[in-house]
Design a protein around this motif. Structure first.
Motif, PDB file in Angstrom:
ATOM      1  N   LEU A 197     -33.628  21.240  13.198  1.00 55.09           N
ATOM      2  CA  LEU A 197     -33.659  22.696  13.148  1.00 55.09           C
ATOM      3  C   LEU A 197     -33.800  23.183  11.716  1.00 55.09           C
ATOM      4  O   LEU A 197     -34.567  24.121  11.446  1.00 55.09           O
ATOM      5  N   ARG A 198     -33.097  22.551  10.791  1.00 60.15           N
ATOM      6  CA  ARG A 198     -33.166  22.959   9.386  1.00 60.15           C
ATOM      7  C   ARG A 198     -34.595  22.887   8.863  1.00 60.15           C
ATOM      8  O   ARG A 198     -35.066  23.785   8.159  1.00 60.15           O
ATOM      9  N   LYS A 199     -35.323  21.853   9.215  1.00 56.93           N
ATOM     10  CA  LYS A 199     -36.706  21.696   8.767  1.00 56.93           C
ATOM     11  C   LYS A 199     -37.605  22.774   9.372  1.00 56.93           C
ATOM     12  O   LYS A 199     -38.484  23.310   8.701  1.00 56.93           O
ATOM     13  N   LYS A 200     -37.356  23.132  10.620  1.00 57.31           N
ATOM     14  CA  LYS A 200     -38.192  24.128  11.286  1.00 57.31           C
ATOM     15  C   LYS A 200     -37.927  25.541  10.771  1.00 57.31           C
ATOM     16  O   LYS A 200     -38.774  26.421  10.913  1.00 57.31           O
ATOM     17  N   LEU A 201     -36.760  25.766  10.178  1.00 57.97           N
ATOM     18  CA  LEU A 201     -36.421  27.099   9.678  1.00 57.97           C
ATOM     19  C   LEU A 201     -37.037  27.410   8.325  1.00 57.97           C
ATOM     20  O   LEU A 201     -36.959  28.553   7.858  1.00 57.97           O
ATOM     21  N   VAL A 202     -37.648  26.416   7.683  1.00 57.64           N
ATOM     22  CA  VAL A 202     -38.293  26.652   6.392  1.00 57.64           C
ATOM     23  C   VAL A 202     -39.375  27.720   6.553  1.00 57.64           C
ATOM     24  O   VAL A 202     -40.228  27.636   7.435  1.00 57.64           O
ATOM     25  N   GLY A 203     -39.324  28.740   5.722  1.00 52.91           N
ATOM     26  CA  GLY A 203     -40.296  29.824   5.780  1.00 52.91           C
ATOM     27  C   GLY A 203     -39.903  30.986   6.657  1.00 52.91           C
ATOM     28  O   GLY A 203     -40.659  31.953   6.775  1.00 52.91           O
ATOM     29  N   THR A 204     -38.713  30.919   7.261  1.00 58.30           N
ATOM     30  CA  THR A 204     -38.270  32.013   8.137  1.00 58.30           C
ATOM     31  C   THR A 204     -37.313  32.979   7.427  1.00 58.30           C
ATOM     32  O   THR A 204     -36.857  33.934   8.036  1.00 58.30           O
ATOM     33  N   GLY A 205     -37.007  32.694   6.157  1.00 58.72           N
ATOM     34  CA  GLY A 205     -36.051  33.547   5.443  1.00 58.72           C
ATOM     35  C   GLY A 205     -34.613  33.246   5.774  1.00 58.72           C
ATOM     36  O   GLY A 205     -33.718  34.002   5.407  1.00 58.72           O
ATOM     37  N   THR A 206     -34.368  32.129   6.495  1.00 65.37           N
ATOM     38  CA  THR A 206     -33.013  31.737   6.845  1.00 65.37           C
ATOM     39  C   THR A 206     -32.774  30.296   6.433  1.00 65.37           C
ATOM     40  O   THR A 206     -33.705  29.502   6.303  1.00 65.37           O
ATOM     41  N   VAL A 207     -31.508  29.960   6.238  1.00 59.91           N
ATOM     42  CA  VAL A 207     -31.107  28.615   5.841  1.00 59.91           C
ATOM     43  C   VAL A 207     -29.971  28.156   6.739  1.00 59.91           C
ATOM     44  O   VAL A 207     -29.028  28.914   7.004  1.00 59.91           O
ATOM     45  N   LEU A 208     -30.056  26.918   7.224  1.00 59.04           N
ATOM     46  CA  LEU A 208     -28.968  26.300   7.972  1.00 59.04           C
ATOM     47  C   LEU A 208     -28.156  25.449   7.008  1.00 59.04           C
ATOM     48  O   LEU A 208     -28.660  24.479   6.448  1.00 59.04           O
ATOM     49  N   MET A 209     -26.907  25.821   6.794  1.00 61.47           N
ATOM     50  CA  MET A 209     -26.046  25.144   5.834  1.00 61.47           C
ATOM     51  C   MET A 209     -25.036  24.253   6.546  1.00 61.47           C
ATOM     52  O   MET A 209     -24.536  24.596   7.621  1.00 61.47           O
ATOM     53  N   THR A 210     -24.754  23.104   5.921  1.00 59.57           N
ATOM     54  CA  THR A 210     -23.702  22.210   6.395  1.00 59.57           C
ATOM     55  C   THR A 210     -22.459  22.430   5.543  1.00 59.57           C
ATOM     56  O   THR A 210     -22.534  22.398   4.310  1.00 59.57           O
ATOM     57  N   LEU A 211     -21.331  22.671   6.180  1.00 58.16           N
ATOM     58  CA  LEU A 211     -20.070  22.899   5.474  1.00 58.16           C
ATOM     59  C   LEU A 211     -19.102  21.786   5.852  1.00 58.16           C
ATOM     60  O   LEU A 211     -18.670  21.694   7.003  1.00 58.16           O
ATOM     61  N   ARG A 212     -18.790  20.948   4.896  1.00 57.94           N
ATOM     62  CA  ARG A 212     -17.916  19.814   5.168  1.00 57.94           C
ATOM     63  C   ARG A 212     -16.556  20.278   5.678  1.00 57.94           C
ATOM     64  O   ARG A 212     -15.907  21.123   5.081  1.00 57.94           O
ATOM     65  N   GLY A 213     -16.169  19.694   6.778  1.00 59.62           N
ATOM     66  CA  GLY A 213     -14.883  20.036   7.355  1.00 59.62           C
ATOM     67  C   GLY A 213     -14.895  21.289   8.196  1.00 59.62           C
ATOM     68  O   GLY A 213     -13.899  21.611   8.845  1.00 59.62           O
ATOM     69  N   LEU A 214     -16.015  22.028   8.188  1.00 61.40           N
ATOM     70  CA  LEU A 214     -16.103  23.268   8.963  1.00 61.40           C
ATOM     71  C   LEU A 214     -17.184  23.198  10.037  1.00 61.40           C
ATOM     72  O   LEU A 214     -16.938  23.522  11.186  1.00 61.40           O
ATOM     73  N   GLY A 215     -18.378  22.808   9.651  1.00 59.93           N
ATOM     74  CA  GLY A 215     -19.471  22.762  10.609  1.00 59.93           C
ATOM     75  C   GLY A 215     -20.756  23.263   9.992  1.00 59.93           C
ATOM     76  O   GLY A 215     -21.136  22.870   8.888  1.00 59.93           O
ATOM     77  N   TYR A 216     -21.425  24.182  10.681  1.00 58.84           N
ATOM     78  CA  TYR A 216     -22.701  24.716  10.223  1.00 58.84           C
ATOM     79  C   TYR A 216     -22.653  26.240  10.233  1.00 58.84           C
ATOM     80  O   TYR A 216     -21.937  26.855  11.026  1.00 58.84           O
ATOM     81  N   LEU A 217     -23.478  26.829   9.350  1.00 58.93           N
ATOM     82  CA  LEU A 217     -23.657  28.280   9.410  1.00 58.93           C
ATOM     83  C   LEU A 217     -25.089  28.633   9.075  1.00 58.93           C
ATOM     84  O   LEU A 217     -25.804  27.898   8.395  1.00 58.93           O
ATOM     85  N   LEU A 218     -25.524  29.767   9.565  1.00 56.38           N
ATOM     86  CA  LEU A 218     -26.844  30.315   9.307  1.00 56.38           C
ATOM     87  C   LEU A 218     -26.688  31.512   8.392  1.00 56.38           C
ATOM     88  O   LEU A 218     -25.821  32.357   8.624  1.00 56.38           O
TER      89      LEU A 218
END
Length: 233
Positions: A197-218
């Motif tokens: 998903l992170r690779k497919k979001l390139v160019g959409t103005g959004t970033v998928l972040m990994t947060l250690r110990g928490l999970g993911y956020l957009l």
């Protein structure tokens, strides 16, 4: 609320930006119709304030192109053209409201508030982050006005993340949503889905972040500040 001002008079444009920003709006400006159409297609705004007499492409033509491209952003026409014929032409071209110059700033703000009330129901039917938009009724994603198709697993993950952009969602919660009723899948598989998903979001103005110990956020790609609201269980 995000407002785009399309006005070629630099003094009036600056005055509008200052006045509207003081009243709590997020405002950007364009000075010609060609550039304005590019900006409108690339970024999501809540309202466009449009002068009809602008260079490059006049306001009526710009408005017609917007509606032909199915860009439904409300447009408040703000112009010195004040005849009944001009008003009819502007509204028939797709304008949502019409205010003649010279104008009172309080009346302009009142009209902005009226438009915002009108579109509130429309906003509740969509979720937005960067250029990415989810139409809740259909479940379809778009980047600007272009469809953004995704495989089922990436789509399920993104639907959960875009519901609360800027907030962390735990891997456990995402795993339960993405791999519902798939008992034989290893927990680490959620990382594979996130990677794709992170690779497919390139160019959409959004970033998928990994947060250690928490999970993911957009979050929006160019967000001024990164605020983590904490993990959802």
């Amino acid at each position: 609320m995000r407002i785009l001002v399309v006005e070629d008079d630099p003094d009036l444009s600056k005055a509008l930006l200052r006045a509207l920003e003081k009243r709590g709006y997020t405002v950007t400006a364009c000075f010609d119709g060609v550039k304005a159409f590019q900006v409108i297609r690339q970024r999501i705004h809540d309202i466009v304030i449009l002068d009809l007499s602008i260079p490059g492409e006049d306001g009526l033509h710009l408005l017609q192109r917007m509606r032909a491209a199915k860009i439904l952003t409300p447009v408040l026409i703000l112009t010195a053209r004040s005849s009944i014929g001009d008003r009819i032409a502007g509204l028939n071209a797709g304008g949502d409201d019409y205010l003649s110059k010279p104008f009172d700033l309080d009346e302009l703000e009142a009209r902005i508030r009226a438009l915002s009330r009108r579109i509130r129901g429309y906003e509740e039917s969509r979720l937005v982050c960067g250029q990415l938009r989810l139409e809740r009724d259909s479940g379809a994603f778009y980047v600007g006005d272009e469809p953004f198709p995704l495989p089922p697993r990436e789509k399920s993950m993104l639907q959960e993340l875009i519901a609360k952009p800027g907030h962390a969602i735990t891997k456990e919660r995402l795993f339960r949503i993405v791999f519902v009723e798939e008992d034989q899948v290893h927990f680490e598989a959620i990382e594979v889905v996130a990677h794709r998903l992170r690779k497919k979001l390139v160019g959409t103005g959004t970033v998928l972040m990994t947060l250690r110990g928490l999970g993911y956020l957009l979050r929006e790609e160019n967000a001024a500040a990164e605020k983590v609201a904490g993990a959802e269980v």
